[in-house]
Design a protein around this motif. Sequence first.
Motif, PDB file in Angstrom:
ATOM      1  N   ARG A 116      10.929  -7.228 -13.997  1.00  0.00           N
ATOM      2  CA  ARG A 116      10.868  -8.548 -14.638  1.00  0.00           C
ATOM      3  C   ARG A 116      12.075  -8.780 -15.542  1.00  0.00           C
ATOM      4  N   LEU A 117      12.557  -7.713 -16.147  1.00  0.00           N
ATOM      5  CA  LEU A 117      13.676  -7.841 -17.075  1.00  0.00           C
ATOM      6  C   LEU A 117      15.000  -8.019 -16.340  1.00  0.00           C
ATOM      7  N   TYR A 118      15.218  -7.286 -15.239  1.00  0.00           N
ATOM      8  CA  TYR A 118      16.524  -7.275 -14.582  1.00  0.00           C
ATOM      9  C   TYR A 118      16.581  -8.077 -13.279  1.00  0.00           C
ATOM     10  N   ASP A 119      15.441  -8.357 -12.671  1.00  0.00           N
ATOM     11  CA  ASP A 119      15.422  -9.129 -11.416  1.00  0.00           C
ATOM     12  C   ASP A 119      14.131  -9.941 -11.335  1.00  0.00           C
ATOM     13  N   PRO A 120      13.935 -10.890 -12.231  1.00  0.00           N
ATOM     14  CA  PRO A 120      12.664 -11.617 -12.299  1.00  0.00           C
ATOM     15  C   PRO A 120      12.358 -12.464 -11.077  1.00  0.00           C
ATOM     16  N   THR A 121      13.376 -12.899 -10.342  1.00  0.00           N
ATOM     17  CA  THR A 121      13.136 -13.715  -9.144  1.00  0.00           C
ATOM     18  C   THR A 121      13.130 -12.880  -7.867  1.00  0.00           C
ATOM     19  N   ASN A 122      13.210 -11.576  -8.007  1.00  0.00           N
ATOM     20  CA  ASN A 122      13.095 -10.643  -6.871  1.00  0.00           C
ATOM     21  C   ASN A 122      14.183 -10.852  -5.816  1.00  0.00           C
ATOM     22  N   ILE A 123      15.409 -10.993  -6.277  1.00  0.00           N
ATOM     23  CA  ILE A 123      16.555 -11.051  -5.359  1.00  0.00           C
ATOM     24  C   ILE A 123      16.652  -9.756  -4.554  1.00  0.00           C
ATOM     25  N   PHE A 124      16.453  -8.633  -5.241  1.00  0.00           N
ATOM     26  CA  PHE A 124      16.518  -7.332  -4.575  1.00  0.00           C
ATOM     27  C   PHE A 124      15.119  -6.984  -4.067  1.00  0.00           C
ATOM     28  N   ARG A 125      14.789  -7.523  -2.907  1.00  0.00           N
ATOM     29  CA  ARG A 125      13.449  -7.308  -2.359  1.00  0.00           C
ATOM     30  C   ARG A 125      13.458  -6.651  -0.979  1.00  0.00           C
ATOM     31  N   ASN A 126      14.646  -6.534  -0.376  1.00  0.00           N
ATOM     32  CA  ASN A 126      14.709  -5.875   0.925  1.00  0.00           C
ATOM     33  C   ASN A 126      14.820  -4.374   0.690  1.00  0.00           C
ATOM     34  N   ASP A 164       0.834  -1.206   0.000  1.00  0.00           N
ATOM     35  CA  ASP A 164       0.000   0.000   0.000  1.00  0.00           C
ATOM     36  C   ASP A 164       0.868   1.254   0.000  1.00  0.00           C
ATOM     37  N   GLU A 165       1.940   1.240   0.769  1.00  0.00           N
ATOM     38  CA  GLU A 165       2.827   2.406   0.812  1.00  0.00           C
ATOM     39  C   GLU A 165       3.558   2.601  -0.508  1.00  0.00           C
ATOM     40  N   ILE A 166       3.944   1.503  -1.140  1.00  0.00           N
ATOM     41  CA  ILE A 166       4.621   1.596  -2.427  1.00  0.00           C
ATOM     42  C   ILE A 166       3.676   2.165  -3.486  1.00  0.00           C
ATOM     43  N   LYS A 167       2.407   1.823  -3.390  1.00  0.00           N
ATOM     44  CA  LYS A 167       1.426   2.396  -4.316  1.00  0.00           C
ATOM     45  C   LYS A 167       1.235   3.888  -4.071  1.00  0.00           C
ATOM     46  N   GLN A 168       1.480   4.346  -2.840  1.00  0.00           N
ATOM     47  CA  GLN A 168       1.449   5.785  -2.572  1.00  0.00           C
ATOM     48  C   GLN A 168       2.621   6.497  -3.255  1.00  0.00           C
ATOM     49  N   ALA A 169       3.753   5.820  -3.321  1.00  0.00           N
ATOM     50  CA  ALA A 169       4.964   6.449  -3.843  1.00  0.00           C
ATOM     51  C   ALA A 169       4.969   6.550  -5.361  1.00  0.00           C
ATOM     52  N   TYR A 170       4.252   5.638  -6.039  1.00  0.00           N
ATOM     53  CA  TYR A 170       4.307   5.602  -7.492  1.00  0.00           C
ATOM     54  C   TYR A 170       2.904   5.588  -8.101  1.00  0.00           C
ATOM     55  N   PRO A 171       2.628   6.491  -9.026  1.00  0.00           N
ATOM     56  CA  PRO A 171       1.354   6.415  -9.749  1.00  0.00           C
ATOM     57  C   PRO A 171       1.231   5.069 -10.459  1.00  0.00           C
ATOM     58  N   GLU A 172       0.016   4.689 -10.790  1.00  0.00           N
ATOM     59  CA  GLU A 172      -0.235   3.351 -11.342  1.00  0.00           C
ATOM     60  C   GLU A 172       0.588   3.079 -12.605  1.00  0.00           C
ATOM     61  N   ALA A 173       0.630   4.047 -13.521  1.00  0.00           N
ATOM     62  CA  ALA A 173       1.369   3.837 -14.766  1.00  0.00           C
ATOM     63  C   ALA A 173       2.866   3.686 -14.491  1.00  0.00           C
ATOM     64  N   THR A 174       3.384   4.470 -13.558  1.00  0.00           N
ATOM     65  CA  THR A 174       4.802   4.370 -13.191  1.00  0.00           C
ATOM     66  C   THR A 174       5.095   3.019 -12.567  1.00  0.00           C
ATOM     67  N   LEU A 175       4.210   2.550 -11.688  1.00  0.00           N
ATOM     68  CA  LEU A 175       4.420   1.267 -11.020  1.00  0.00           C
ATOM     69  C   LEU A 175       4.387   0.113 -12.016  1.00  0.00           C
ATOM     70  N   ARG A 176       3.496   0.191 -13.006  1.00  0.00           N
ATOM     71  CA  ARG A 176       3.458  -0.856 -14.034  1.00  0.00           C
ATOM     72  C   ARG A 176       4.765  -0.886 -14.823  1.00  0.00           C
ATOM     73  N   ARG A 177       5.272   0.287 -15.156  1.00  0.00           N
ATOM     74  CA  ARG A 177       6.523   0.332 -15.918  1.00  0.00           C
ATOM     75  C   ARG A 177       7.693  -0.162 -15.073  1.00  0.00           C
ATOM     76  N   LEU A 178       7.726   0.202 -13.792  1.00  0.00           N
ATOM     77  CA  LEU A 178       8.763  -0.304 -12.894  1.00  0.00           C
ATOM     78  C   LEU A 178       8.709  -1.828 -12.797  1.00  0.00           C
ATOM     79  N   SER A 179       7.506  -2.364 -12.713  1.00  0.00           N
ATOM     80  CA  SER A 179       7.348  -3.812 -12.631  1.00  0.00           C
ATOM     81  C   SER A 179       7.893  -4.494 -13.880  1.00  0.00           C
ATOM     82  N   ALA A 180       7.689  -3.877 -15.035  1.00  0.00           N
ATOM     83  CA  ALA A 180       8.209  -4.445 -16.279  1.00  0.00           C
ATOM     84  C   ALA A 180       9.738  -4.434 -16.286  1.00  0.00           C
ATOM     85  N   VAL A 181      10.353  -3.361 -15.789  1.00  0.00           N
ATOM     86  CA  VAL A 181      11.810  -3.309 -15.698  1.00  0.00           C
ATOM     87  C   VAL A 181      12.306  -4.349 -14.686  1.00  0.00           C
TER      88      VAL A 181
END
Length: 425
Positions: free
Chosen positions: A390-400, A371-388
């Motif tokens: 998937r390309l560079y960290d698909p298994t979510n190693i960088f999650r902390n 919920d807080e992350i959705k506050q930080a990024y508008p929906e379109a920005t968050l979708r684009r971030l998610s696409a990046v």
Amino acid sequence: MRIFSPSTPTDVMRALDVVHMTHSTLSVRGGGHSLAGHTFAPSGVLLKTARMSTVSVLPGAEPLVRIGSGATWGMVAHELAPHGLAISSGDTASVGVAGLTLAGGIGRMARHQGLAIDSLVSAQVVTAQGDTVEASEHSHPELFWAIRGGGGNFGVLTQLTFRPRRIKNILYGDIEYEPVDVAGLVARWADEVRGSDDRLTTVLTVSVNSSRTSSSVNVRWCYASDDEGAARSATDRLRRLTSLRKEAVKIAPYSDVLEDVSNFRADHMAMRNAFVPILNDRVISRALEFVATSAPCVISFRGLGGAIAQVPETDTAYAHRTAETLIAVTKNASEDDADAVFSASADQIWAGISSRSDGAYVGFLDGATQDEIKQAYPEATLRRLSAVKRLYDPTNIFRNNHNVLPFPEPLSYAPLGRSRRCGTT
């Protein structure tokens, strides 16, 4: 916990090998100023970047500065000062270069120079796959877009190259007012910011004591020039907002403006923040009501606009370009009562502010729920971030971190950020 202190990208790769082999949690620590506690994980692999801290001014007609990701902004400012150069870079000397840049970087000269990311030319990144890439507008452009405000979701930054400005000295000052008609004072300050010289960046701060009265009200200002006459003209109207208690003005290198915060403890702080499109009377009233309910605490109104707003919102992952003010409330949280720092009644008041905001600054979030992350990024920005992601960290190693998920559904495990002990929502 296993601790790595890399000095090269190859060392970072070795640490990532251990993460992959042991399925460990990875934490990356630069300056260690993560409000959400992401740089103080108690287990897994900790990557401390402090040894990668060189600051080099590259020769050329248009100077560039190459900075190791483990450097602090105080180190950078002191290295640049003899060259007559500066980069707008937050408020605090001990904040890490990489961490502030990944959030966007709102600094003392923001209205003149924009955000720290607006001076970024390129960044060397070690990805989750162990590749070292140079991200810029011409190489890995989507990664370059994402790291400018998208947090530590996409790799480990090892080196950053900035284009500094030629500024030898600046003028800065502190105006303390009599704490009367504070709401009116804030409104008059907002009016002045809207029409002010872009070389002037100001922050109005109200401290509220335990008796719920304003104990101090002050404006800290920074004028990105050593022209004393122009600075005086730009700040004269600030002096007439209401009765003054005292004033201090200095001329010095930009490095002298950065504050020394050597006793930072993320677990002793709670924070709320919101980008406000227009700081009107209703928002001001709500904000002051919130801090009165949450006293003792400090609220700051940071004037934005200027060079920040001159960059299109879609050019970087930081997408709050049109906001005119960033409101931030800071409260000390003791270990005994940290779960109840902000009360339920305060939460209701803050909801009224959030509903009129453009979202929140990821660098000032003290929690990391979705919920807080959705506050930080508008929906379109968050979708684009998610696409990046998937390309560079698909298994979510960088999650902390303030984790952008690489897939639409939440992970089965809980977020790895600091627990919700400071009552954020």
